[in-house]
Design an enzyme around this catalytic site. Sequence first.
Site, PDB file in Angstrom:
ATOM      1  NE  ARG A  62      -3.613   0.122   2.502  1.00 34.84           N
ATOM      2  CZ  ARG A  62      -3.777   0.826   3.618  1.00 34.84           C
ATOM      3  NH1 ARG A  62      -3.184   0.452   4.732  1.00 34.84           N
ATOM      4  NH2 ARG A  62      -4.515   1.911   3.617  1.00 34.84           N
ATOM      5  NE  ARG A 108       3.004   5.546  12.598  1.00 34.60           N
ATOM      6  CZ  ARG A 108       3.803   6.596  12.472  1.00 34.60           C
ATOM      7  NH1 ARG A 108       4.321   7.158  13.529  1.00 34.60           N
ATOM      8  NH2 ARG A 108       4.078   7.082  11.283  1.00 34.60           N
ATOM      9  CE  LYS A 139       1.715  -5.180   6.313  1.00 29.76           C
ATOM     10  NZ  LYS A 139       1.382  -3.874   5.749  1.00 29.76           N
TER      11      LYS A 139
HETATM   12  C1  BTN Z   1       0.559  -3.849   2.280  1.00 28.94           C
HETATM   13  O1  BTN Z   1       1.272  -2.877   2.003  1.00 28.94           O
HETATM   14  O2  BTN Z   1       0.338  -4.169   3.439  1.00 28.94           O
HETATM   15  C2  BTN Z   1      -0.055  -4.667   1.173  1.00 28.94           C
HETATM   16  C3  BTN Z   1       0.863  -5.727   0.690  1.00 28.94           C
HETATM   17  C4  BTN Z   1       0.298  -6.612  -0.404  1.00 28.94           C
HETATM   18  C5  BTN Z   1       1.343  -7.562  -0.950  1.00 28.94           C
HETATM   19  C6  BTN Z   1       0.743  -8.560  -1.901  1.00 28.94           C
HETATM   20  S1  BTN Z   1       1.879  -9.860  -2.300  1.00 28.94           S
HETATM   21  C7  BTN Z   1       0.797 -10.416  -3.538  1.00 28.94           C
HETATM   22  C8  BTN Z   1       0.264  -9.191  -4.240  1.00 28.94           C
HETATM   23  N1  BTN Z   1       1.188  -8.747  -5.261  1.00 28.94           N
HETATM   24  C9  BTN Z   1       1.702  -7.559  -4.986  1.00 28.94           C
HETATM   25  O3  BTN Z   1       2.527  -6.958  -5.708  1.00 28.94           O
HETATM   26  N2  BTN Z   1       1.229  -7.091  -3.830  1.00 28.94           N
HETATM   27  C10 BTN Z   1       0.278  -8.018  -3.241  1.00 28.94           C
END
Ligand code: BTN
Length: 325
Positions: free
Chosen positions: A122, A323, A187
């Site tokens: 994100r 947060r 996380k």
């Molecule tokens: C976040 O920032 O918390 C979201 C992360 C999402 C990662 C997943 S891995 C599978 C899919 N492909 C990506 O490039 N991103 C999501």
Amino acid sequence: MAITPSALLAALSADHAVSGAELARRLQVTRAAVWKQIEQLRELGAPVEAAAGRGYRLAWPLEPLDAARIRDGLDAATRKRLAELSVHWRIDSTSTELLRRASTASGIEVCLAETQSAGRGRRGREWQSPLGGNLYFSLLRRFDAGMAQLSGLSLVVGTAVVAALADCGVAEVGLKWPNDVLADGRKLAGILVELGGEFLGPCHAVIGIGINLRLPAAACARIDQPAIDLASLCRGKVPSRNVLAARLIVRLVDALDRFAAQGFAAFAEAYARCDLLRGRDLRVFAASAVHEGVGAGVDERGALIVRHGKSTTHYDSAEVSVRAA
Ligand code: BTN
């Protein structure tokens, strides 16, 4: 003959070391070719260790992602709903792949990869995607109702991820609004929901989920927030990646069908059970100010409710980050 990285990885073991000469013999290539490919596997984050003069071994047993095994873990109804399940060795991003396919996809599509070269998180962040240990998973689904009706979707996805983890025996997991999956305050998994199509007409969602099962120290060091993996949470008893992928598909397909029919209201209780921010002192970071208050759950659209003294404010996830104070 060329050596494929997946064949080399399959020839390695976590139980015993295999010498370069033995690998070259088994794969019918030169020792130099083995050495070169071992270096490439390491660069991709594979846990290949040198075993003091005895060759190479894996730091932990690797279970390759396998589309047939994932399908075997689905019930008949879910299997029928799935138009496409693809497993890649290496891809830029499983979500980018499904966004490319979105205009022609006929039903629910799922894409997984052993590693991503451009994994996305994100807010434009990179998602660390070392090879062979974690889950990089995306699912594409169409919605007739339009993007305007999809508020709360990412929270619904969070409840499905928590349920899939519980199916695999991982219980001490909660959600930090809007959709970080945390364990022990760190996380464990991230969710990225990307929408396309019409605001009021048909649209599609690509739901990307990354779950840390085995996060090598080097990848962990590149993450800008405290992270945890299932290996440390489950004290070494890591669930099967193929089983977890199957449970994710089952839980998501079901949750998304219910969400399409009933909206976020049907998930309010499930979300409240996982809500790690309720009752916590919070700092909400908006574009021009930081607001302090106490988490008071989410509303019927999935917006975060924060109590500031006697008044409350509802925050949309696109506008703020939050947060615990
Ligand atoms: C976040 O920032 O918390 C979201 C992360 C999402 C990662 C997943 S891995 C599978 C899919 N492909 C990506 O490039 N991103 C999501």
